[in-house]
Design an enzyme around this catalytic site. Structure first.
Site, PDB file in Angstrom:
ATOM      1  CG  ASP A  37      -0.314  -5.629  -6.253  1.00  0.00           C
ATOM      2  OD1 ASP A  37      -0.677  -4.833  -5.352  1.00  0.00           O
ATOM      3  OD2 ASP A  37      -0.876  -5.693  -7.354  1.00  0.00           O
ATOM      4  N   GLY A  38       0.616  -6.160  -2.354  1.00  0.00           N
ATOM      5  CA  GLY A  38      -0.130  -6.637  -1.196  1.00  0.00           C
ATOM      6  C   GLY A  38      -1.205  -5.664  -0.763  1.00  0.00           C
ATOM      7  CE  LYS A  39      -4.122  -3.315  -5.472  1.00  0.00           C
ATOM      8  NZ  LYS A  39      -3.378  -4.422  -6.122  1.00  0.00           N
ATOM      9  NE  ARG A  40      -0.310  -7.740   3.389  1.00  0.00           N
ATOM     10  CZ  ARG A  40      -0.618  -8.647   2.466  1.00  0.00           C
ATOM     11  NH1 ARG A  40      -1.425  -8.370   1.475  1.00  0.00           N
ATOM     12  NH2 ARG A  40      -0.135  -9.876   2.554  1.00  0.00           N
TER      13      ARG A  40
END
Lengths: 339, 339
Positions: free
Chosen positions: A111-114
């Protein structure tokens, strides 16, 4: 590429794990040192930096949680921010957590929402999902640096999927789509679980080329529906065994009406549903994200599982987490599975 | 907190650096091993991992670039993706680069485009911007873990500002606003430089509560204008010496019409303008981002400076980068500064 990736659509891999475990539960690994039992940390080693010390405790806690919840979950979702907070040692702990989860047979959703321009997004894709076996530049005729980079990408354990932010538009998603071709996944933020998600995501759009004084005929789509539509268009052509394509959407549990509406609007798009538990979503709230077979979505719970020991009077945090994960699994199963 | 942060608005810090250097140039540090001269890497040490080896070369290259461009730039902007690609060693190289830039008197804008729910965003803020001196939990009565975390946040060198993605709405920005109170900065993506940025950012919105058959009276705002409006509302109340507040916007050089329009619409919001150079933006394209005094914006060039040696016939990559940075600085100065 490990053999289990071969030729598979990520949605098929995800729902195979759901069916095997009889559980659409994803346990979010958000290790906050302030909420981890102090005895997990022990004392620093001589000359050990503070971040190295905390990262060791975070890793120990996360590994114990993974072992405890593995029978009850299809996947874990490490939240990169908690690991990045501890610097290079924290990123080392993240990689240990990924390796531990894979060893327990769990899928890993980083979960990095890059999200970035394509040349940069390709660095994020390589960092978190690795590079596929067909990468042409690593073969015959590749430069020295290209060969080193290919070796570098094989060195760290990689996740099965990454969360992605699509604010920058469709070309910013393209590097992640490459990884879908060899079995990895991506979940793009559509309608998030936080209270202000509507500030942008609920706003409705004028049709393209339409002025405010010249309204179109159709219903106006929201920002969430626009982004969701990009995913659905991609998935429609790539539906696997269960009718879902490999490009997922993040749709929160905290807005059940939106979840139900988006499930109907995006029938080929798998959902990752956060916001269950500590953020307020319950079993009834997530039901609308699933199809009639109990597939189509996975549900993430983080704090309610990780820190279950705080409310349970149970001294062993891992036993408390296992009990809570099993309880959520059973509740979801009773409500959803009709297979 | 270092003394130079004291009581300052980030825009004041940023434009003080611009005026001191007579340069609104930000050099983007996007170190791609495939484009770095091979001799920078040398050979791996015995038993050295591939990522550690590449990270050493990336660090060496970046530090030489920083020393070379320091006289000509107000700031550097390390792109986190290139460092994350190399795992924990890469993040170590990132921290060395931050420390090096600060030692050369440059501001550091960490380009991570982070964004998440508030509890997670606060982890990103602490990771990249650190925690302020007034953090209450670290004082008297704080728990053991809170004290360790405070010490951890002091251990790694921190950036002056971070780029942020606002897709999740205003509550997701709040943790970054805390850091503005003690002199740090944030640049929120408004209108980005990539070709598909219009997919979402250019789309115009119905007024809230308005149906497609009941058009409002005013001109419809775009998604970029909506997000920009959040920043402007915040900055209007917090304008510093030069009339700008501390919460910046990312507005690309590749859409000069939008840049000019947004400069007019957001008069208190400082701009970070990427897309200059390799992405196609020229001096004429960025002019619209500045106010009549040559302030209000900083311009980022990455690849055109870092890899100038490839086009110049110049053997020393750092001399080529210095020459290119000086050339951009002089061109910007001639066009913009009227102070």
């Amino acid at each position: 590429m490990s053999p289990e990736d071969g030729g598979l659509n990520f949605a098929d891999r995800l729902f195979a794990a759901v069916l095997e475990k009889e559980s659409p539960l994803v346990v979010g690994i958000d290790p906050d040192p302030r909420q981890i039992p102090p005895q997990v940390f022990g004392r620093p080693r001589p000359n050990e930096g503070v971040r190295a010390f905390l990262a060791r405790g975070v890793q120990r806690f996360s590994e114990a949680i993974i072992a405890a919840v593995a029978p009850h979950a299809c996947a874990v979702k490490p939240q990169l921010a908690y690991f990045e907070r501890l610097g290079p040692d924290g990123l080392g702990a993240y990689e240990a957590v990924v390796a531990c989860a894979r060893a327990h047979g769990l899928l890993v959703i980083a979960d990095g929402k890059r999200g970035d321009i394509a040349s940069t997004a390709s660095q994020y894709a390589a960092a978190y999902l690795g590079e596929g076996p067909g990468r042409p530049a690593a073969g015959e005729g590749a430069g020295e640096a290209e060969k080193w980079l290919t070796a570098a990408d094989l060195e760290g354990p990689k996740a099965d999927a990454l969360t992605v932010n699509g604010y920058m538009g469709r070309d910013s998603l393209a590097p992640f789509l490459n990884a879908l071709d060899w079995g990895r996944g991506a979940f793009v933020l559509v309608k998030t679980s936080n209270p202000s998600s509507g500030d942008l995501q609920d706003r409705r759009l004028l049709a393209e080329g339409e002025g405010p004084g010249e309204p179109g005929q159709g219903a106006a789509v929201s920002v969430a529906e626009l982004v969701g539509g990009w995913l659905e268009a991609y998935n429609r052509e790539r539906a696997g065994t269960w009718g879902y394509g490999p490009l997922g959407a993040v749709v929160g549990a905290t807005f059940p009406g939106e979840l139900t509406r988006l499930r109907r609007a995006l029938p080929h798009t798998p959902f990752l549903v956060p916001g269950f538990g500590a953020q307020g979503g319950g079993i009834g709230d997530v039901a609308g994200g699933f199809d009639g077979r109990g597939l189509g979505a996975v549900v993430n719970a983080s704090r309610s599982v990780l820190y279950a020991y705080r409310d349970s009077g149970e001294q062993a945090f891992d036993r408390a987490a296992a009990r809570k994960a099993r309880e959520i699994k059973e509740a979801l199963k009773a409500r959803l599975f009709r297979l």
